[in-house]
Each structure stands twice: as structure tokens, then as C-alpha cells.
Design a protein around this motif. Sequence first.
Motif, short mmCIF file in Angstrom:
data_model
loop_
_atom_site.label_atom_id
_atom_site.label_comp_id
_atom_site.label_asym_id
_atom_site.label_seq_id
_atom_site.Cartn_x
_atom_site.Cartn_y
_atom_site.Cartn_z
N ALA A 1 46.43 -15.10 -15.05
CA ALA A 1 47.69 -14.56 -14.53
C ALA A 1 47.72 -14.62 -13.00
N ASP A 2 46.57 -14.48 -12.35
CA ASP A 2 46.53 -14.54 -10.89
C ASP A 2 47.04 -15.89 -10.39
N ALA A 3 46.62 -16.97 -11.05
CA ALA A 3 47.04 -18.31 -10.62
C ALA A 3 48.55 -18.48 -10.78
N ALA B 1 46.36 -19.43 -0.18
CA ALA B 1 45.29 -19.15 0.79
C ALA B 1 45.86 -19.06 2.20
N VAL B 2 46.78 -19.98 2.53
CA VAL B 2 47.40 -19.95 3.85
C VAL B 2 48.23 -18.68 4.02
N GLU B 3 48.95 -18.27 2.98
CA GLU B 3 49.80 -17.10 3.07
C GLU B 3 48.97 -15.81 3.21
N ARG B 4 47.84 -15.75 2.52
CA ARG B 4 46.98 -14.56 2.67
C ARG B 4 46.47 -14.45 4.10
N LEU C 1 50.39 -11.85 -4.27
CA LEU C 1 49.08 -12.43 -3.95
C LEU C 1 47.96 -11.41 -3.97
N GLY C 2 48.30 -10.13 -3.91
CA GLY C 2 47.26 -9.11 -3.95
C GLY C 2 47.25 -8.31 -5.23
N TRP C 3 47.88 -8.84 -6.27
CA TRP C 3 47.98 -8.13 -7.55
C TRP C 3 46.61 -7.93 -8.17
N PRO C 4 46.24 -6.71 -8.58
CA PRO C 4 44.92 -6.51 -9.19
C PRO C 4 44.80 -7.24 -10.51
#
Length: 430
Positions: free
Chosen positions: A123-125, A94-97, A215-218
Motif C-alpha cells: 500500500a505504501d508504494a 524520495a525527492v518530495e520527502r 508519503l508519511g502514512w504509517p
Amino acid sequence: MTTAEAPHLVGALRRPGYLISAWPWRALAYLATTAPIAGALSVGLLVVGAPLLAAVNAVRQHGRPVSLALTLFLAVGTLVLVAVAPIASAGAAAVERWRLGLVDDRPLAQRPWAGLRARYTTADAWREVAYTVWLGSVVPLAYWLVALLAGLDVALVASPWLAGDADDVVVLWTTVDTPGQAVPYAILGVLLVPVLWYGLGALAAAQATVARWLLGWPTDTAALREVTRSRARLVDAYEAERRRIERDVHDGAQPRLTSLSLQLGLARLDVPDDSPAARPLAVAHDQAKGLMVMLRQIVHGIRPQSLTDLGLAGAVRELADEATVPVTVHADVDVPLPEAVETTAWYVVSECLGNVARHSGATRADVRLDRDGDLLVVEISDDGRGDADPTRGTGLTGLADRVAAAGGRLLLASPPGGPTRVRVELPCRP
């Protein structure tokens, strides 16, 4: 004539004015704020990694077996690390986004908390875990290397002053004992400053690229690809139907309505003014003329004739001339564009200038058209009161949907008190 500013650091690095822009300082701020985060993460990884490396080194060099206590410590530490990593990585991600905005103006949406189970099963996690591990392991090593190079450059620049001391000074591969001998190395150090400045930007760009990739992977790339293809097919079908309607209206209905209006006008000339039919005939004639105006507006709304006659830049300048506030147009589009892109860009400018006149209270506006690689960038800004909110009306929402249907995206910046800036990026690959 200036071109639009690059929306991210990777694009800014390719521009000739990078060194004198704000991007190097934004990259430096990104790197500086990364250092404490990466340092804290690296300490956590070292708690388990250092004993593990020591045990492996002892077995490899001396052939001594690993003690039971160390084995238990490594096993428990690894299990704890695997158990805690998905939870801890949520905060780090969250901080990196949020921090990515320092070097990339393209928004990266925060992902809502999906529950504890999702942190271990999606997979997102685990991509967030991978980024956190990368941030705590690879990034510190890269930063130490860059810090070493920066220190060497500082030593080169400062060597004439350091050489004035009693002790000899080692500069690169040689030793200097007088300031005169150190001057060439100081000049070399000064010449390397722009290279180092670019290197810091490249490091920040590489880190930001990895962050956006992980972090932005669909969530479902196959489904997204199919949605993109179907949307492209719908846009093509819409354009074909639009051209058919425009042709039918222009070549069929409009000439017939023109003929009807002429016939009614001739009939009015043959009917005396005091005839009972004069009044209804005059009303019918006026309604026919009004319907002609309405039909021309409908045809104009399907595709403005000015786009065909003048091209996108000329049609936008025509919109600016018709606006109720002064509008300055900067157009740097010197190659033909796909028809769908031109139409969408024209509607964006038309809708935004309409919003400026109706809602903003602005005294002036600027429109900028520019090519950024395979993108057409359209920017509309004004000096109005700002606080534009897509949720309070359908204009901006419909505009964003139209842009998305063309494969582009719309960005809005409108703080209270202004100014308002709308940026639209449309793919225009031939």
C-alpha cells in the motif's frame, strides 16, 4: 519574551508575524521547485490522457466509433503507465520527502528500497503513485490559477504606467485611458499583495499537508494505535510505581535512617576517644550520613522536589543556576501541566545541560519553554563545538526513548562546529 518558532508552515500561517518571517520565502521556494517537477509529470500524464479525452469527446459529440489504432494506443499506453508508475513514483517520492523540509522542519524519513515486488504489492508504494499522479494533475491546475491571480494583481499595480500608452487598458471589468483613472486600481493591487502572499503560503501548506499524509502514512495504523495505547498504559503504570517508591522511601526508609544516624551520633558522644569502639563507631556514623545523602539523591532522582515546590519553570531556572556555564531561560508556560510531562521536560533540560557542561565546550546555553497548541516545546541550544551523535553514547538515545515513552519526539541539530540545538515536543492535553 519571544515564543518558539513554528516547526512547519501550517503553524506559521497562524502566527501574527508570518509576513515578516522567513516562512513566506520558504513557501515560495517550495512552490518554485515544485513547478518543474509537476510540469514534467503532467507532460507524462498528458501523453495518455489527451488522446483518451479526445476519443471520449469524439464519441460523445459526434457518435463516431473510436478507431482500432487509437484503441490499441490507449490500451498499450495505459498498461505502460500502470507498469511504470510504481517505479517512477519511488524517485519522485524520495525527492518530495527531501523537499518537504523547505516548509516543514519535522523530519519525514526516507523509505529504503524494499524490492521490485514490493513496488507493486504494498500500500505504501501505491500511495506514492497516488501522490505522483496528484502532483502531475491537480497541482499544475492550482498553480495556473494562482499564476493567473498573480498576473491580475501585477496588472492592477502596473495599470497607471500602462494607461499612459496610446491604447486603452482593460482593468478588471472596466477600461481606463489615463493614469489618474488607474490609480485606485493600483492601490487595490498593492493592498492585495499581502493577501496573495498569504495565498501562496496556504497553497504550499496544502501541498505539504497532502505530501505528509500520503508519503508519511504509517504501514499498519491499527498496530501503531495499539502500540501507542500500550505505551500510554506503561507510562501510567510507571508513574504510579514511581510515586509509590517515592512515598515509601520518603516516609519509611528516610526517617529510620535519620534516626539511626542520630543514635550513632549520640553513641559517639558517650564513647571515649581512646576506646577501641570509637573508631568503628565513627566510621559507622559517617557511613550512615553518607547513606542519607545518597538516599536524598535517589528520592530527588525519582521526582525533583523543586518541581513540586516551584513548578517546571522554577525548577528549570534552578537547574540553570546550578549549571557550570551561563544559562538563559525563557519560559512561557503559565498553565498547569500534567505531572508526567513536567518530569520528562525537567529530565530533558537536566540531561542536556549536563551534556553541555561535559562534552560541548560551550560558553553559554539557552533554554526555552513554550506552549504550541497542545504541545509543550522544550528547546536547549548552546554555542559549543557541535557534532553530537546519539550513536556514540547512551545519553541522547535514552533521552529520546524517555521522550517517546511520554508520547513526544526529540529533534537534534548539531553540525560540526556547532551550534547544537535539541528540540523536544511533548503532548500536554489535559
